[in-house]
Design a protein around this motif. Structure first.
Motif, PDB file in Angstrom:
ATOM      1  N   MET A   1     141.013 -54.688  27.581  1.00 51.12           N
ATOM      2  CA  MET A   1     141.222 -55.430  25.950  1.00 51.12           C
ATOM      3  C   MET A   1     141.465 -56.410  26.271  1.00 51.12           C
ATOM      4  O   MET A   1     141.373 -57.105  27.365  1.00 51.12           O
ATOM      5  N   GLN A   2     139.858 -57.296  25.299  1.00 53.38           N
ATOM      6  CA  GLN A   2     140.126 -58.682  24.237  1.00 53.38           C
ATOM      7  C   GLN A   2     141.520 -59.076  23.722  1.00 53.38           C
ATOM      8  O   GLN A   2     141.930 -58.362  23.158  1.00 53.38           O
TER       9      GLN A   2
ATOM     10  N   THR B   1     140.301 -61.376  28.320  1.00 52.93           N
ATOM     11  CA  THR B   1     140.257 -59.653  28.506  1.00 52.93           C
ATOM     12  C   THR B   1     141.630 -59.192  29.616  1.00 52.93           C
ATOM     13  O   THR B   1     141.966 -60.401  30.999  1.00 52.93           O
ATOM     14  N   THR B   2     142.587 -58.115  28.945  1.00 51.82           N
ATOM     15  CA  THR B   2     143.551 -58.084  29.891  1.00 51.82           C
ATOM     16  C   THR B   2     143.372 -56.602  29.904  1.00 51.82           C
ATOM     17  O   THR B   2     142.384 -55.893  29.810  1.00 51.82           O
ATOM     18  N   ASP B   3     144.053 -56.008  30.937  1.00 54.74           N
ATOM     19  CA  ASP B   3     144.823 -54.785  30.731  1.00 54.74           C
ATOM     20  C   ASP B   3     144.986 -53.789  29.942  1.00 54.74           C
ATOM     21  O   ASP B   3     145.232 -54.132  29.070  1.00 54.74           O
ATOM     22  N   LYS B   4     144.339 -52.457  29.984  1.00 51.75           N
ATOM     23  CA  LYS B   4     143.830 -51.350  28.980  1.00 51.75           C
ATOM     24  C   LYS B   4     146.290 -51.161  28.315  1.00 51.75           C
ATOM     25  O   LYS B   4     146.195 -51.372  29.004  1.00 51.75           O
ATOM     26  N   LEU B   5     146.142 -51.671  26.987  1.00 53.15           N
ATOM     27  CA  LEU B   5     147.224 -51.278  26.791  1.00 53.15           C
ATOM     28  C   LEU B   5     148.096 -49.945  27.303  1.00 53.15           C
ATOM     29  O   LEU B   5     146.711 -48.527  26.806  1.00 53.15           O
ATOM     30  N   PRO B   6     149.510 -49.806  27.750  1.00 49.92           N
ATOM     31  CA  PRO B   6     149.760 -48.205  27.987  1.00 49.92           C
ATOM     32  C   PRO B   6     150.059 -47.661  26.372  1.00 49.92           C
ATOM     33  O   PRO B   6     149.989 -48.035  25.562  1.00 49.92           O
ATOM     34  N   ALA B   7     150.050 -46.153  26.918  1.00 50.70           N
ATOM     35  CA  ALA B   7     150.033 -45.230  26.211  1.00 50.70           C
ATOM     36  C   ALA B   7     151.098 -45.517  24.759  1.00 50.70           C
ATOM     37  O   ALA B   7     152.382 -46.424  25.427  1.00 50.70           O
TER      38      ALA B   7
ATOM     39  N   SER C   1     148.760 -60.193  17.782  1.00 54.59           N
ATOM     40  CA  SER C   1     148.087 -59.288  16.933  1.00 54.59           C
ATOM     41  C   SER C   1     146.790 -60.304  17.076  1.00 54.59           C
ATOM     42  O   SER C   1     145.834 -59.155  16.560  1.00 54.59           O
ATOM     43  N   PHE C   2     146.130 -60.858  17.396  1.00 57.55           N
ATOM     44  CA  PHE C   2     145.377 -60.959  18.516  1.00 57.55           C
ATOM     45  C   PHE C   2     144.678 -60.471  19.168  1.00 57.55           C
ATOM     46  O   PHE C   2     144.673 -61.219  20.085  1.00 57.55           O
ATOM     47  N   SER C   3     144.941 -58.800  18.898  1.00 58.13           N
ATOM     48  CA  SER C   3     144.589 -58.059  19.733  1.00 58.13           C
ATOM     49  C   SER C   3     143.625 -57.247  19.806  1.00 58.13           C
ATOM     50  O   SER C   3     143.792 -56.232  18.827  1.00 58.13           O
ATOM     51  N   GLU C   4     143.147 -56.673  20.706  1.00 59.40           N
ATOM     52  CA  GLU C   4     141.925 -55.426  20.192  1.00 59.40           C
ATOM     53  C   GLU C   4     143.132 -53.988  19.312  1.00 59.40           C
ATOM     54  O   GLU C   4     143.124 -53.580  18.408  1.00 59.40           O
TER      55      GLU C   4
ATOM     56  N   LEU D   1     136.984 -62.274  16.181  1.00 58.65           N
ATOM     57  CA  LEU D   1     138.298 -63.081  17.805  1.00 58.65           C
ATOM     58  C   LEU D   1     137.190 -64.027  18.812  1.00 58.65           C
ATOM     59  O   LEU D   1     138.246 -64.714  19.301  1.00 58.65           O
ATOM     60  N   LYS D   2     136.259 -63.275  19.347  1.00 57.33           N
ATOM     61  CA  LYS D   2     135.588 -63.746  20.022  1.00 57.33           C
ATOM     62  C   LYS D   2     135.318 -65.266  19.873  1.00 57.33           C
ATOM     63  O   LYS D   2     134.791 -66.363  21.044  1.00 57.33           O
ATOM     64  N   ASP D   3     135.381 -65.652  18.838  1.00 58.47           N
ATOM     65  CA  ASP D   3     134.372 -66.925  18.541  1.00 58.47           C
ATOM     66  C   ASP D   3     135.942 -67.819  18.368  1.00 58.47           C
ATOM     67  O   ASP D   3     136.059 -69.462  17.801  1.00 58.47           O
ATOM     68  N   ILE D   4     136.979 -67.239  18.480  1.00 60.02           N
ATOM     69  CA  ILE D   4     139.054 -68.000  18.343  1.00 60.02           C
ATOM     70  C   ILE D   4     138.560 -69.729  18.774  1.00 60.02           C
ATOM     71  O   ILE D   4     139.418 -70.867  18.749  1.00 60.02           O
ATOM     72  N   GLU D   5     137.922 -70.315  20.162  1.00 57.16           N
ATOM     73  CA  GLU D   5     137.480 -71.494  20.611  1.00 57.16           C
ATOM     74  C   GLU D   5     137.154 -72.462  20.400  1.00 57.16           C
ATOM     75  O   GLU D   5     137.534 -72.893  19.761  1.00 57.16           O
ATOM     76  N   ASN D   6     136.430 -72.172  19.611  1.00 56.97           N
ATOM     77  CA  ASN D   6     135.751 -73.242  18.787  1.00 56.97           C
ATOM     78  C   ASN D   6     135.993 -73.172  17.552  1.00 56.97           C
ATOM     79  O   ASN D   6     135.695 -74.002  16.579  1.00 56.97           O
ATOM     80  N   LYS D   7     136.500 -72.347  16.581  1.00 56.60           N
ATOM     81  CA  LYS D   7     136.981 -72.385  15.741  1.00 56.60           C
ATOM     82  C   LYS D   7     138.402 -72.455  15.169  1.00 56.60           C
ATOM     83  O   LYS D   7     138.540 -72.915  14.307  1.00 56.60           O
TER      84      LYS D   7
END
Ligand SMILES: NC(=O)c1ccc[n+]([C@@H]2O[C@H](COP(=O)([O-])OP(=O)(O)OC[C@H]3O[C@@H](n4cnc5c(N)ncnc54)[C@H](OP(=O)(O)O)[C@@H]3O)[C@@H](O)[C@H]2O)c1
Length: 309
Positions: free
Chosen positions: A1-2, A17-23, A86-89, A289-295
């Protein structure tokens, strides 16, 4: 998950990239995040400057609009958790946090941008004024700011019969058809005529010279409840003479976290969020969100920034 993740307070968020969120547990709802606002409080937390976020890694974002993929229903959610961002998929939101269903047709980006500025006036009026007369009048200083534009609707939803806006740009004031009147600030500000102001409530997003001039030239004999909310002028201090406070029926208060409790906000959001769904959408700048580092620190971006994971 991003997700966005802060590993160093000086560095800003990193796209990670992190682990998928648990159920989700029985006490949680899992939402696919559609939009999450980069509000002042989010920036302050991501820089390690907020009392509510002191642990690294930090996961930025305190609210947003998300979809329950099992039902297709949209929700506004807010949660200040240590390992919650909340900045998460996806997010698992505790059901006892703020999770409010949204009507169909809500624009997730505009809505995610709007709740934070809207709550500034909503909380000011509900928590920091009292005993307002029926059909009261509001004066909004800084009426063309994002918060000020939404304050017009908040005031009307909470019983104002007349809302007058104050700002520098006469064109922007004229274009806001929700206002019942306006006063364009003159240059210098002391040339502005406030003698006809008959407001019961003043909501102030600007402060500084405008506020000093307004309060020292008010002619109304009505009780006036002044609420300080923002400092767009960049001036955080004014001085008011004792005789002024003795000779006018004015009550001075401020509104922001600290002057009201988070628990009160959680209660008010249950009324504010459904009410807001009927208000005109606020313009927002939508950034992947993928552009967060530049923006993240791009000062050329004007307007409310919303990240879409
Ligand atoms: N206390 C709370 O709970 C709370 C919550 C949210 C925001 N706030 C505060 O509320 C304020 C507004 O936030 P925002 O994000 O809504 O603002 P914003 O949309 O960024 O405001 C931009 C507007 O500010 C006006 N402005 C800028 N400098 C000014 C000056 N020197 N004098 C008069 N007007 C000026 C401009 O309008 P014109 O050019 O048309 O005049 C401009 O359109 C900020 O201070 C923010 O920190 C407080």
């Amino acid at each position: 998950m991003q997700v966005a993740q802060v590993n160093d307070w000086a560095e800003g968020p990193r796209y990670t990239t992190t682990d998928k969120l648990p159920a989700p547990s029985a006490d949680e709802i899992q939402l696919r995040v559609l939009a999450a606002g980069a509000h002042q409080v989010v920036r302050s937390r991501a820089a390690g400057n907020h009392y509510s976020a002191k642990t690294l890694p930090h996961y930025p974002g305190v609210d947003g609009v998300g979809k329950d993929e099992t039902t297709g229903k949209l929700y506004y959610f807010m949660h200040f958790g240590d390992r919650f961002g909340s900045f998460s998929e996806y997010v698992n939101v505790p059901r006892d946090a703020v999770v409010i269903p949204l009507p169909d047709g809500v624009d997730p980006v505009s809505f995610a941008a709007s709740v934070n500025p809207a709550m500034s006036s909503w909380m000011a009026i509900t928590q920091r004024t009292n005993d307002l007369p029926k059909n009261w009048t509001a004066l909004i200083i800084g009426a063309t700011s994002a918060s000020g534009r939404l304050a017009v609707h908040a005031a009307k939803a909470l019983g104002a019969a007349k809302v007058v806006g104050v700002a520098r740009s006469e064109n922007a004031l004229k274009a806001d058809k929700s206002l019942d009147g306006h006063i364009a600030l003159k240059e210098p500000v002391t040339a502005t005529d406030f003698s006809a102001v008959d407001a019961d409530v003043i909501l102030d997003y600007v402060y500084g010279d405008v506020t000093h001039h307004l309060l020292t030239t008010l002619k109304t004999k009505k009780p006036v409840q002044y609420v300080q909310i923002g400092t767009l002028s960049g001036t955080a201090e004014i001085s008011l003479a004792g005789p002024l406070l003795r000779s006018t029926n004015i009550t001075l208060r401020g509104a922001g976290p600290g002057s009201w409790r988070l628990s009160a906000l959680e209660v008010e959001l249950k009324t504010l969020v459904p009410a807001m769904a009927k208000w005109p959408a606020l313009d927002a700048v939508n950034i992947p969100l993928k552009d967060i580092e530049n923006k993240w620190n791009d000062r050329s971006i004007k307007g409310r920034v919303v990240f879409t994971p």
